[in-house]
Write a protein that holds these residues in place. Structure first.
Motif, PDB file in Angstrom:
ATOM      1  N   VAL A 197      10.140   4.704  -5.354  1.00 53.26           N
ATOM      2  CA  VAL A 197      10.639   4.644  -4.232  1.00 53.26           C
ATOM      3  C   VAL A 197      10.867   5.633  -3.273  1.00 53.26           C
ATOM      4  CG1 VAL A 197      12.468   3.177  -2.802  1.00 53.26           C
ATOM      5  CG2 VAL A 197      11.697   2.174  -5.053  1.00 53.26           C
ATOM      6  N   LEU A 198      10.483   5.705  -1.951  1.00 53.43           N
ATOM      7  CA  LEU A 198      10.837   6.851  -1.063  1.00 53.43           C
ATOM      8  C   LEU A 198      11.797   6.250   0.010  1.00 53.43           C
ATOM      9  CD1 LEU A 198       7.484   8.427  -0.367  1.00 53.43           C
ATOM     10  CD2 LEU A 198       9.112   9.035  -2.148  1.00 53.43           C
ATOM     11  N   PRO A 199      13.061   6.321  -0.161  1.00 50.18           N
ATOM     12  CA  PRO A 199      13.955   5.594   1.000  1.00 50.18           C
ATOM     13  C   PRO A 199      13.737   6.219   2.304  1.00 50.18           C
ATOM     14  CG  PRO A 199      15.237   6.786  -0.891  1.00 50.18           C
ATOM     15  CD  PRO A 199      13.680   7.327  -0.966  1.00 50.18           C
ATOM     16  N   ASN A 200      14.238   5.233   3.302  1.00 51.15           N
ATOM     17  CA  ASN A 200      14.327   5.253   4.696  1.00 51.15           C
ATOM     18  C   ASN A 200      14.970   6.441   5.322  1.00 51.15           C
ATOM     19  OD1 ASN A 200      16.769   4.321   5.811  1.00 51.15           O
ATOM     20  ND2 ASN A 200      16.182   2.523   4.647  1.00 51.15           N
ATOM     21  N   PHE A 201      14.408   7.220   6.290  1.00 48.39           N
ATOM     22  CA  PHE A 201      15.376   8.291   6.982  1.00 48.39           C
ATOM     23  C   PHE A 201      15.179   8.363   8.246  1.00 48.39           C
ATOM     24  CE2 PHE A 201      11.219  10.228   5.492  1.00 48.39           C
ATOM     25  CZ  PHE A 201      11.174  11.246   6.605  1.00 48.39           C
ATOM     26  N   TYR A 202      15.832   9.182   9.120  1.00 52.01           N
ATOM     27  CA  TYR A 202      15.723   9.418  10.419  1.00 52.01           C
ATOM     28  C   TYR A 202      15.694  10.962  10.714  1.00 52.01           C
ATOM     29  CZ  TYR A 202      18.083   4.836  11.221  1.00 52.01           C
ATOM     30  OH  TYR A 202      18.362   3.426  11.226  1.00 52.01           O
ATOM     31  N   GLN A 203      15.028  11.322  11.590  1.00 49.74           N
ATOM     32  CA  GLN A 203      14.732  12.796  11.770  1.00 49.74           C
ATOM     33  C   GLN A 203      15.112  13.075  13.490  1.00 49.74           C
ATOM     34  OE1 GLN A 203      11.402  14.822  10.264  1.00 49.74           O
ATOM     35  NE2 GLN A 203      11.577  16.326  12.120  1.00 49.74           N
ATOM     36  N   LEU A 204      15.733  13.966  13.599  1.00 45.64           N
ATOM     37  CA  LEU A 204      16.090  14.424  15.068  1.00 45.64           C
ATOM     38  C   LEU A 204      15.800  15.731  15.337  1.00 45.64           C
ATOM     39  CD1 LEU A 204      17.783  13.638  17.731  1.00 45.64           C
ATOM     40  CD2 LEU A 204      19.788  14.626  16.590  1.00 45.64           C
ATOM     41  N   ASP A 217      11.283   2.645   4.443  1.00 42.45           N
ATOM     42  CA  ASP A 217      11.168   2.775   2.978  1.00 42.45           C
ATOM     43  C   ASP A 217       9.759   2.512   2.727  1.00 42.45           C
ATOM     44  OD1 ASP A 217      10.935   0.088   1.915  1.00 42.45           O
ATOM     45  OD2 ASP A 217      12.725   0.006   3.153  1.00 42.45           O
ATOM     46  N   ARG A 218       9.372   3.369   1.836  1.00 38.27           N
ATOM     47  CA  ARG A 218       7.758   3.300   1.223  1.00 38.27           C
ATOM     48  C   ARG A 218       7.748   3.354  -0.199  1.00 38.27           C
ATOM     49  NH1 ARG A 218       7.968   8.327   2.963  1.00 38.27           N
ATOM     50  NH2 ARG A 218      10.236   7.676   3.199  1.00 38.27           N
ATOM     51  N   PHE A 219       6.509   3.185  -0.929  1.00 37.03           N
ATOM     52  CA  PHE A 219       6.272   3.675  -2.376  1.00 37.03           C
ATOM     53  C   PHE A 219       5.577   4.630  -2.498  1.00 37.03           C
ATOM     54  CE2 PHE A 219       7.645  -0.834  -2.620  1.00 37.03           C
ATOM     55  CZ  PHE A 219       8.740  -0.668  -3.453  1.00 37.03           C
ATOM     56  N   VAL A 227       0.673  -1.161  -0.108  1.00 36.42           N
ATOM     57  CA  VAL A 227      -0.013   0.055  -0.036  1.00 36.42           C
ATOM     58  C   VAL A 227       0.885   1.160  -0.165  1.00 36.42           C
ATOM     59  CG1 VAL A 227      -1.428   1.182   1.396  1.00 36.42           C
ATOM     60  CG2 VAL A 227      -1.906  -1.019   0.957  1.00 36.42           C
ATOM     61  N   GLN A 228       0.499   2.128  -0.878  1.00 38.23           N
ATOM     62  CA  GLN A 228       1.506   3.404  -0.786  1.00 38.23           C
ATOM     63  C   GLN A 228       1.468   4.182   0.029  1.00 38.23           C
ATOM     64  OE1 GLN A 228      -1.814   5.366  -3.693  1.00 38.23           O
ATOM     65  NE2 GLN A 228      -0.012   6.786  -3.689  1.00 38.23           N
ATOM     66  N   ARG A 229       2.708   5.030   0.241  1.00 38.84           N
ATOM     67  CA  ARG A 229       3.000   6.003   1.170  1.00 38.84           C
ATOM     68  C   ARG A 229       3.182   5.414   2.572  1.00 38.84           C
ATOM     69  NH1 ARG A 229       1.044  10.378  -1.840  1.00 38.84           N
ATOM     70  NH2 ARG A 229       1.466  11.925  -0.633  1.00 38.84           N
ATOM     71  N   GLN A 230       2.931   4.344   2.884  1.00 40.98           N
ATOM     72  CA  GLN A 230       3.000   3.846   4.050  1.00 40.98           C
ATOM     73  C   GLN A 230       4.203   2.556   4.652  1.00 40.98           C
ATOM     74  OE1 GLN A 230      -0.958   3.024   6.281  1.00 40.98           O
ATOM     75  NE2 GLN A 230      -2.017   3.342   4.158  1.00 40.98           N
ATOM     76  N   PRO A 231       5.040   2.843   5.368  1.00 43.97           N
ATOM     77  CA  PRO A 231       6.262   2.234   5.669  1.00 43.97           C
ATOM     78  C   PRO A 231       6.163   0.919   6.474  1.00 43.97           C
ATOM     79  CG  PRO A 231       6.073   3.963   7.115  1.00 43.97           C
ATOM     80  CD  PRO A 231       4.945   4.191   6.086  1.00 43.97           C
ATOM     81  N   ARG A 232       6.724  -0.068   6.413  1.00 43.92           N
ATOM     82  CA  ARG A 232       6.723  -1.174   7.340  1.00 43.92           C
ATOM     83  C   ARG A 232       7.011  -0.976   8.634  1.00 43.92           C
ATOM     84  NH1 ARG A 232       8.478  -5.056   3.053  1.00 43.92           N
ATOM     85  NH2 ARG A 232       6.430  -6.522   2.368  1.00 43.92           N
ATOM     86  N   THR A 254       8.771  12.347   1.200  1.00 41.62           N
ATOM     87  CA  THR A 254       7.471  12.099   1.618  1.00 41.62           C
ATOM     88  C   THR A 254       6.596  11.720   0.717  1.00 41.62           C
ATOM     89  OG1 THR A 254       6.699  14.202   2.124  1.00 41.62           O
ATOM     90  CG2 THR A 254       7.480  13.387   3.894  1.00 41.62           C
ATOM     91  N   GLU A 255       6.993  12.097  -0.421  1.00 41.47           N
ATOM     92  CA  GLU A 255       6.027  12.185  -1.727  1.00 41.47           C
ATOM     93  C   GLU A 255       7.064  12.016  -2.986  1.00 41.47           C
ATOM     94  OE1 GLU A 255       2.093  14.010  -2.226  1.00 41.47           O
ATOM     95  OE2 GLU A 255       3.502  15.304  -3.301  1.00 41.47           O
ATOM     96  N   GLY A 256       6.608  11.266  -3.858  1.00 42.89           N
ATOM     97  CA  GLY A 256       7.122  11.546  -5.438  1.00 42.89           C
ATOM     98  C   GLY A 256       6.437  12.372  -6.103  1.00 42.89           C
ATOM     99  N   ASN A 257       6.088  12.048  -7.447  1.00 43.70           N
ATOM    100  CA  ASN A 257       5.171  12.819  -8.499  1.00 43.70           C
ATOM    101  C   ASN A 257       3.828  12.177  -8.410  1.00 43.70           C
ATOM    102  OD1 ASN A 257       4.060  14.520 -10.020  1.00 43.70           O
ATOM    103  ND2 ASN A 257       5.731  14.411 -11.482  1.00 43.70           N
ATOM    104  N   PRO A 258       2.966  12.621  -7.833  1.00 46.61           N
ATOM    105  CA  PRO A 258       1.576  11.910  -7.511  1.00 46.61           C
ATOM    106  C   PRO A 258       0.990  12.123  -8.785  1.00 46.61           C
ATOM    107  CG  PRO A 258       1.680  14.064  -6.127  1.00 46.61           C
ATOM    108  CD  PRO A 258       2.997  13.892  -6.776  1.00 46.61           C
ATOM    109  N   ARG A 259       1.420  13.149 -10.044  1.00 46.52           N
ATOM    110  CA  ARG A 259       0.683  13.259 -11.095  1.00 46.52           C
ATOM    111  C   ARG A 259       1.325  12.401 -12.106  1.00 46.52           C
ATOM    112  NH1 ARG A 259      -0.880  17.024  -7.523  1.00 46.52           N
ATOM    113  NH2 ARG A 259       1.436  17.543  -6.817  1.00 46.52           N
ATOM    114  N   ILE A 260       1.831  11.501 -12.096  1.00 49.13           N
ATOM    115  CA  ILE A 260       2.114  10.532 -12.914  1.00 49.13           C
ATOM    116  C   ILE A 260       2.059   9.236 -12.560  1.00 49.13           C
ATOM    117  CG2 ILE A 260       3.985  11.908 -14.054  1.00 49.13           C
ATOM    118  CD1 ILE A 260       6.156  10.067 -12.970  1.00 49.13           C
ATOM    119  N   ILE A 261       1.785   8.249 -13.163  1.00 46.89           N
ATOM    120  CA  ILE A 261       1.628   6.950 -13.189  1.00 46.89           C
ATOM    121  C   ILE A 261       2.759   6.096 -13.553  1.00 46.89           C
ATOM    122  CG2 ILE A 261       0.341   4.804 -13.904  1.00 46.89           C
ATOM    123  CD1 ILE A 261      -2.337   6.363 -13.974  1.00 46.89           C
ATOM    124  N   GLY A 262       3.341   5.288 -12.561  1.00 44.64           N
ATOM    125  CA  GLY A 262       4.537   4.623 -12.780  1.00 44.64           C
ATOM    126  C   GLY A 262       5.890   5.498 -12.477  1.00 44.64           C
TER     127      GLY A 262
END
Length: 812
Positions: A744-751, A734-736, A700-705, A779-787
């Motif tokens: 792909v949206l890579p994992n990251f840390y925030q302090l 990481d998420r899609f 499911v998009q945008r939600q990390p494991r 947090t987001e790629g390009n939501p206005r394209i498919i693929g």
């Protein structure tokens, strides 16, 4: 997978003995079991924490709640220093909240519930009543209609559980904002804060008695600045004023009336250029700071498009609304209580934004996209002086749409309930009614040609053959346009029975019947476009959309929801619960506009353990969700046709997860807090691209494991000064960005961290820092394209960069 599992194992012991810092109990500010939330100090024990959300209105101890709920005190909100209302929800397990879009326009995702953005399964309430009953419309989600300020006593958030029975029947996340109220003494606070990016904000509130059993509270805030992503103009401006009067009828009940006026707007932050290298490594686009760079600038602030519409980007995204309400609770007779909660909201929630559609490409490629195969650059020049661009065809350029969406809103909500208690049994029956309207005027498209740089300059482009591709930078006129009026009504009846079988064992069950009615008149683009000037050589106005004939929307459907739960207390401080619930989410205006009439259904199975002592609090929940009838509408485009077009996504999904939160207080003045979520959410029979793409098995998009956060906090007393130090390390896996799992949206840390110092009982100085390591997290790629977007320059939305806020407050 193994690395993430080890990370979670490392955090799990903390979570097992902790709750999020934002969920910690601050006895000096929390209400007791028998009093409303006031500004007066109380001596509530940790196991006396009272929550209202997810109940029929009477409230219950959090320790007794047979569902997953998080509470966030006023002090904890201050320590979290959220960038927006939605940003606070990062502290709630099971929730993915993206506030990188600014004060407004957040994307909030719940427990694997699939959606394309906004906050489709999130409802915000004030005093137990929805702020606006539809949780999401296109370009409007609930958090846009309310701000957090010092008038807020605490925030409660229930996930799943009984949410599908009460209020608007939200099966996802219901967030209740509890206001301060007045007591027998005068209290107040004044606070001023300033950021290192030149935002200034003032907060204040005062409360006190109006009589023996009557109190008042009034307060709010005002702020202004350009924002961390500085567009070279005043992009953030506005405030909120809240007032209420609360009266107690002794032990019989209470009544409260409130009013809130919000007039606030901010820049709508959207994807910016980012570079994807080998192996998916991300980095800044040359010259474009990932944490503070803004595409908008002086040149794009005020424009007049090819249809003659003048647009000011400083209008941004926000709300100008008034929200008034009443909460009444009274014991009519021994064991019989009457409750009435109602609210009215009216005003506007408009959006104006610069929406990029292309990743940076060469002007030569842009000429082909605009003029067709074989087209070449004749001249590329700056619109507002500066002459011809010397690098010509090799210049990196992109397009962005200047979009306007105007919404005029009204809503009226009434929730009436009767409660009958007889010894070990409590029966509640109620009726919910809501009526809400919106008048929409959209003008999407309106693409402008920009240099690929921060605060981008407008460009004009002429092509071979005497063709003109732009007019004052505009490459197109209005594309997807909407003129619509919608009216929705919901009628619901619900009943809940709670039975205390033994002192340790309680069972409950409830049902809800809801009818959803929508009527609307809609105008969208006609099948044919027009050439405004009749000249085929002026490409910018050759295909401008015009309205087609009006059409009607008429929808009427009803569904049942139900739940059953059991709670067992091993002791007063240790308990466990289990619950099953069936919830529904009816199609709202935008889905019905596109012919989607599906009713989304979710079955939730959950169970958990709860520990609540003076030493530690622990809340651990396991859940499994099954979804059917999901339907969303996304606006997508292509390089050769950047005009946004509605594309549907329908189908099902399933999700399994674990949520843990807690707080450990090993000695006075120190707390160690943590929260963690594991989520396995995948699509089942879910089709995007108007049914062309089967995403079964995709995540499911945008939600990390994996997500987790850890917060140590220390309060000390040094020579009469009382410093408090706190920090939060958060991990986002990481998420899609897309259902097709190609962005792909890579994992990251925030302090984040902060320190506050009480120089006296009345004066406090504080500084908080967000994203101290200046992490580049998407947090987001390009939501206005498919693929997928491939490698090299892409469009993506990063979190905000490093920033600091300094504040001084005085109370009495």
């Amino acid at each position: 997978m193994f690395r993430h599992a080890m990370l979670m194992v490392g955090v799990a012991p903390l979570a097992l003995i902790a709750a999020t810092a934002q969920a910690q109990i601050v006895p000096s500010s929390e209400p007791t079991a028998t009093t409303p939330a006031t500004d007066q100090a109380t001596a509530a024990e940790p196991d006396q924490e009272i929550i209202v959300v997810g109940t029929a209105g009477g409230g219950t101890r959090r320790q007794d709640a047979a569902f997953a709920v998080t509470t966030i005190s006023n002090e904890a909100i201050a320590r979290a220093a959220p960038n927006s209302t939605a940003d606070l929800l990062r502290t709630v397990p099971g929730i993915s909240a993206e506030s990188s879009g600014g004060q407004n326009g957040a994307n909030i995702f719940v427990r694997g519930y699939p959606s394309g953005g906004d906050a489709q399964f999130v409802t915000f309430q004030v005093a137990g009543v929805p702020v606006f009953p539809p949780s999401t419309l296109s370009f409007l989600e609930n958090s846009q209609l309310i701000r957090l300020d010092e008038t807020v006593q605490r925030v409660e958030a229930v996930r799943g559980g009984t949410g599908s029975l009460f209020s608007n029947g939200q099966p996802g996340l219901t967030v209740n904002v509890v206001q301060r109220t007045g007591g027998k003494d005068f209290h107040g606070l004044a606070k001023v804060s300033y950021t290192d990016f030149d935002e200034i904000r003032g907060d204040a509130w005062v409360s006190g008695p109006l009589g023996e059993d009557t109190g008042f509270m009034v307060g709010g805030y005002y702020a202004q600045g350009n924002g961390l992503r500085d567009p070279q103009f005043r992009a953030e401006k506005g405030g909120q004023v809240t007032a209420n009067i609360h009266h107690d009828f002794g032990n019989k009940g209470s009544v409260e009336v409130y009013a809130r006026y919000l007039n606030d707007r901010g820049q709508w932050l959207l994807p910016i250029p980012i570079v994807v290298g080998a192996g998916g490594k991300i980095s800044e686009y040359p010259g474009f700071d990932h944490g503070s760079g803004a595409l908008a600038g002086r040149e794009t602030r005020i424009t007049t498009n090819v249809a003659g519409q003048r647009v000011d980007l400083a209008d941004g995204r926000g709300a100008k609304v008034i929200n008034t309400g009443l909460s009444f609770d009274y014991e009519l007779a021994d064991g019989l209580r009457f409750r009435e909660r109602m609210s009215y909201l009216g005003g506007r929630a408009d959006t104006t934004g610069l929406v990029p559609s292309d990743a940076p490409i060469s002007a030569a490629q842009m000429a082909i996209n605009l003029g067709g195969a074989g087209s070449t650059v004749n001249r590329l020049s700056y619109v507002n002086g500066g002459g011809t661009v010397t690098t010509g065809a090799g210049t990196q350029v992109l397009r962005a749409g200047i979009w306007t969406v105007d919404k005029k809103l009204t809503s009226y909500v009434a929730d009436t309930a009767m409660e009958w208690s007889t010894g070990s049994n409590k029966l509640t029956g109620g009726f919910y009614y809501a009526n809400y309207t919106t008048r929409d005027t959209w003008a999407l498209g309106n693409q402008v040609l920009l240099a690929a740089e921060p605060n981008a300059r407008l460009l004009n482009l002429t092509l071979d053959g005497g063709r003109t591709a732009t007019q004052n930078g505009f490459t197109s006129g209005p594309g997807f346009i909407v003129n619509a009026y919608y009216e929705g009504s919901d009628y619901a009846a619900y009943g809940v029975d709670e039975f205390q079988i033994t002192p340790e064992l309680r069972v409950d069950g409830g049902v809800r019947w809801q009818q959803h009615v929508v009527d609307g008149t809609i105008r969208t683009p006609a099948a044919a476009t027009v050439n405004l000037d009749g000249n085929a050589l002026t490409l910018y106005d050759n295909a401008v959309s015009v309205f087609g004939s009006p059409r009607q929307v008429n929808y009427n459907k009803s569904e049942w929801s139900w739940t059953a739960g059991v709670n067992y207390d091993f002791t007063r401080q240790i308990g466990a619960f289990a619950r099953y619930s069936r919830g529904n989410s009816f199609p709202q205006f935008d889905n019905l506009r596109e012919g989607l009439t599906n009713v989304s259904q979710v079955d939730t199975y959950e169970g958990g353990v709860k520990v609540s002592t003076s030493l530690l609090n622990l809340y651990a929940t396991v859940f499994h969700n099954k979804f059917g009838g999901l339907a969303t509408v996304n606006l997508v485009s292509t390089p050769t046709n950047p005009t946004p077009t509605p594309v549907t996504a329908v189908g099902g999904a399933k999700a399994t997860g674990v949520e843990m939160e807690g707080v450990l207080r090993p000695f006075r003045g120190f707390s160690l807090t943590a929260a963690g979520t594991y989520l396995d959410a995948t699509y089942r029979g879910f089709f995007t691209g108007n049914g062309a793409i089967n995403n079964t098995g995709n995540r499911v998009q945008r939600q990390p494991r994996w997500t987790w956060r850890v917060t140590p906090a220390l309060d000390v007393d040094v020579g009469g000064f009382k410093p408090s130090l706190f920090a939060t390390l958060q991990y986002t896996g990481d998420r899609f960005s897309d259902p097709e799992n190609q962005q792909v949206l890579p994992n990251f840390y925030q302090l984040d961290a902060g320190v506050s110092v009480d120089i006296s009982d009345r004066l406090r100085l504080a500084v908080t820092g967000n994203n101290l390591t200046d992490e580049l997290g998407l947090t987001e790629g390009n939501p206005r394209i498919i693929g997928g977007q491939g490698t090299g320059a892409i469009l993506a939305r990063p979190i905000l960069g490093r920033s600091f806020r300094f504040s001084a407050s005085a109370k009495f």
